[in-house]
Design a protein around this motif. Structure first.
Motif, mmCIF file in Angstrom:
data_model
loop_
_atom_site.group_PDB
_atom_site.id
_atom_site.type_symbol
_atom_site.label_atom_id
_atom_site.label_comp_id
_atom_site.label_asym_id
_atom_site.label_seq_id
_atom_site.Cartn_x
_atom_site.Cartn_y
_atom_site.Cartn_z
ATOM 1 N N VAL A 1 -52.377 -11.902 -32.587
ATOM 2 C CA VAL A 1 -52.197 -13.361 -32.701
ATOM 3 C C VAL A 1 -51.593 -13.708 -34.051
ATOM 4 C CG1 VAL A 1 -53.384 -15.574 -32.771
ATOM 5 C CG2 VAL A 1 -54.056 -13.866 -31.094
ATOM 6 N N GLY A 2 -52.150 -13.159 -35.119
ATOM 7 C CA GLY A 2 -51.625 -13.440 -36.456
ATOM 8 C C GLY A 2 -51.626 -14.927 -36.746
ATOM 9 N N GLU A 3 -50.467 -15.463 -37.109
ATOM 10 C CA GLU A 3 -50.314 -16.890 -37.402
ATOM 11 C C GLU A 3 -49.594 -17.625 -36.280
ATOM 12 O OE1 GLU A 3 -48.393 -17.259 -41.142
ATOM 13 O OE2 GLU A 3 -50.015 -16.316 -42.285
ATOM 14 N N ALA A 4 -49.577 -17.045 -35.091
ATOM 15 C CA ALA A 4 -48.889 -17.677 -33.960
ATOM 16 C C ALA A 4 -49.567 -18.988 -33.587
ATOM 17 C CB ALA A 4 -48.883 -16.734 -32.769
ATOM 18 N N THR A 5 -48.761 -19.997 -33.285
ATOM 19 C CA THR A 5 -49.276 -21.302 -32.874
ATOM 20 C C THR A 5 -48.869 -21.664 -31.459
ATOM 21 O OG1 THR A 5 -47.327 -22.368 -33.852
ATOM 22 C CG2 THR A 5 -49.309 -22.173 -35.237
ATOM 23 N N LYS A 6 -47.929 -20.942 -30.877
ATOM 24 C CA LYS A 6 -47.507 -21.199 -29.503
ATOM 25 C C LYS A 6 -47.235 -19.877 -28.806
ATOM 26 C CE LYS A 6 -42.766 -22.217 -31.089
ATOM 27 N NZ LYS A 6 -43.062 -22.096 -32.514
ATOM 28 N N ASP A 7 -47.214 -19.938 -27.470
ATOM 29 C CA ASP A 7 -47.101 -18.709 -26.685
ATOM 30 C C ASP A 7 -45.803 -17.965 -26.931
ATOM 31 O OD1 ASP A 7 -49.506 -19.445 -25.716
ATOM 32 O OD2 ASP A 7 -48.819 -20.059 -23.734
ATOM 33 N N SER A 8 -44.744 -18.692 -27.250
ATOM 34 C CA SER A 8 -43.451 -18.034 -27.472
ATOM 35 C C SER A 8 -43.465 -17.144 -28.717
ATOM 36 C CB SER A 8 -42.337 -19.082 -27.593
ATOM 37 O OG SER A 8 -42.619 -19.981 -28.650
ATOM 38 N N ASP A 9 -44.436 -17.341 -29.603
ATOM 39 C CA ASP A 9 -44.533 -16.494 -30.801
ATOM 40 C C ASP A 9 -45.157 -15.135 -30.508
ATOM 41 O OD1 ASP A 9 -43.487 -18.598 -32.222
ATOM 42 O OD2 ASP A 9 -45.436 -19.369 -32.873
#
Length: 601
Positions: free
Chosen positions: A205-213
């Protein structure tokens, strides 16, 4: 003999035939009236249900074909407007009783949402999806509905989603909850597996904020975590214990957030009260140079203009060298007649040499400047020193005599009739000459009001004044408008006539006996100048740049004075970055002293 046997057989067969067929004939004759009356209707109803079942199957097939790129089939939800079109379009052809249909819109909408009518049968035949062809031949309508649905599906697919990200974060929380069920120092296979999965998912997940990341490997990690959670759920199947554990984890997380917020607030206040290392270095260097001068070299130019009432006098009370420099530089650069500007800077004995040396090295051009030390005001400490020292506050900015010196303006400047008070955390962007022509209508203070709801600077009287005290509730109206310190025009003649300094002392002594307001000079100003303030145009003074990041750029550009009120001052590291430029453009960061003290933009 043979003939007798044959007759006997025929008789037996006849009796058997009668015994078999007679009940059938009797039952059929008894059921004939019922079957003749309902057979046709039953048959029609069965056909209609079969017909519309096939239509629904076709509709589902169309939805799946259109939504092929989606993650899961979408539930068809109709709006009331769609039903109006459908009912009106079908009623002329199929429903002769249009009035009854029109009166039953609420019932039709309910049947559509539930998929069945109130009797539990399939949907009414007059209510059909728009993209299924009608018997009346509305091919154009069905194509249009199909295209509209296709566009809606595509817009949904393009919309940024964060379902997978949130699901993965929830998985981590569940896994940690299961780990808490394990015995202390447990090293079982499941515990090891959950710990590994938690690390993998957090890293994915890391710093992802949306599924496309998310990458493909992240989705694989999510599936692996779900398998591990499924194993854990079979081992720890006690739902009530899990709920209790999750509630405890939620409470601990909330407590941690509250503690961190309090710590952040404390550190912000501490940073606001502490002098940065660079500014301290600058003051020390300037002080050393000041005492290296001969006494006759310490005089500032144009001192003969200091008491001329026809000039535009400004007062600044500060112990910050760089802040004073910005106020003076911005005011002079925005002025049309800088030769008529007189600045009166009042500081303490510790910072007097540094501020004086700065303006000796950086003279204000045609303007006049005076630097005074409040420690030289013998009348202040002999008459009012004991009152000022009784104030109780952890923040020295509120109890400092320098902060309360604004209530002694007629005594500090006895030869002046009017003066503009500027806080040291303001930047002047327009000529302030027009303030001297503002009619104060027999009142003392001209200020911008801060009682307009929805704005960053919004304040109410009850935010500062304790109206539960009967004295405050009797003397002041909680609905009265508040105003701001930081850019004020004061009529010193009217101030002296009404002796408002004595009013200030009365409330100051009253506040020392019991808690009547919050710490600071603004509440005292609200009660001292109650009904003595004239509202200025809002473009004169815009507040909030030191605590609110929502101040509009349009408001800032139109403002004559912008104010960094709050803890996030522009000369501090905690200052709001997007507002620092308005302040820093008045500072020459290439100046040698600033370079040597590592003060940079």
């Amino acid at each position: 003999m043979k003939q007798a046997i044959r007759c006997q057989r025929i008789l037996i067969l006849s009796l058997l035939s009668i015994s078999v067929f007679a009940p059938i004939v009797l039952v059929s004759n008894r059921l004939k009236p019922f079957s003749s009356s309902f057979a046709q209707k039953e048959f029609v109803q069965d056909l209609s249900s079969i017909k519309y079942r096939t239509d629904i199957l076709k509709l589902n097939a169309i939805q799946q074909e259109i939504g092929e790129g989606l993650k899961e089939p979408r539930l068809v939800v109709y709006k009331d407007g769609d039903f109006d079109n459908i009912v009106s379009g079908n009623s002329s052809d199929e429903n002769p009783n249009s009035e009854e249909t029109g009166n039953g819109r609420g019932r039709v909408s309910l049947m559509e949402r539930n998929g069945t009518d109130h009797d539990g049968r399939e949907e009414n035949q007059h209510i059909q999806p728009k993209n299924v062809s009608h018997p009346s031949g509305g091919k154009g309508q069905s194509k249009q509905g199909l295209i509209r649905r296709d566009l809606n599906v595509r817009s949904q697919s393009r919309r940024v989603t964060d379902e997978k990200v949130r699901e993965m974060k929830d998985q981590v929380i569940r896994a940690k909850a299961y780990l808490n069920f394990a015995p202390p120092k447990s090293n079982s296979h499941l515990v090891k597996e959950l710990k590994v999965r938690i690390k993998e998912v957090e890293r994915a997940v890391g710093e992802a904020t949306k599924d496309s990341d998310l990458s493909r490997s992240a989705l694989q990690r999510m599936r692996s975590m779900e398998a591990s959670l499924s194993k854990a759920s079979r081992i720890y199947a006690d739902c009530s214990a899990m709920a209790t554990k999750l509630r405890a984890m939620t409470y601990n997380a909330e407590e941690l957030v509250r503690t961190q917020k309090n710590q952040a607030t404390y550190l912000a206040h501490l940073a606001a009260r502490t002098t940065p290392k660079g500014l301290h270095c600058l003051s020390m260097r300037l002080t050393a140079d000041y005492f290296a001068l001969q006494p006759e070299e310490r005089d500032l130019p144009n001192q003969h203009k200091l008491h001329d009432p026809d000039l535009y006098h400004h007062a600044v009370f500060s112990d910050n060298v760089l802040a004073c420099a910005v106020v003076v530089n911005s005011t002079i650069s925005a002025s049309i007649e800088p030769e008529k500007i007189v600045f009166h800077v009042v500081t303490n004995a510790l910072n007097l040499p540094a501020i004086t040396m700065w303006f000796l090295l950086n003279p204000p051009g045609q303007a006049t400047i005076e630097i005074q030390s409040m420690d030289g005001f013998e009348w202040l400490f002999s008459k009012y020193g004991s009152i000022l020292k009784k104030q109780d506050s952890r923040d020295e900015r509120y109890t400092s005599a320098l902060n309360h010196l604004r209530f002694y303006l007629p005594d500090v400047f006895p030869a002046l009739n009017k003066i503009v008070l500027l806080d040291h955390d303001v930047v002047v962007q327009r000529d302030l000459k027009g303030l001297w022509s503002v009619g104060l209508k027999g009142k003392v203070n001209g200020a911008v009001e801060t009682c307009r709801e929805g704005e960053p600077s919004f304040r109410r009287m009850d935010m500062f004044i304790n109206f539960s005290d009967p004295t405050m509730a009797k003397r002041f109206d909680v609905r009265s408008c508040t105003w701001a310190f930081g850019m004020n025009i004061f009529d010193l003649l009217e101030w002296r006539r009404q002796n408002l300094t004595a009013v200030y002392h009365k409330y100051l002594q009253l506040g020392n006996k019991r808690q009547l307001w919050k710490a600071g000079s603004l509440p005292l100003g609200l009660v001292t100048f109650y009904n003595q303030t004239v509202a200025l145009d809002r473009r004169w003074h815009v507040l909030g740049l030191g605590y609110e990041s929502g101040v509009g750029r349009g408001d800032i550009k139109r403002a004559a004075v912008i104010h960094y009120d709050g803890n996030m001052k522009p000369w501090l590291e905690i200052g709001i970055g997007k507002y620092k430029g308005y302040w820093s453009k008045h500072v020459n960061f290439d100046y040698p002293y600033l370079q040597q003290c590592n003060i940079h933009e």
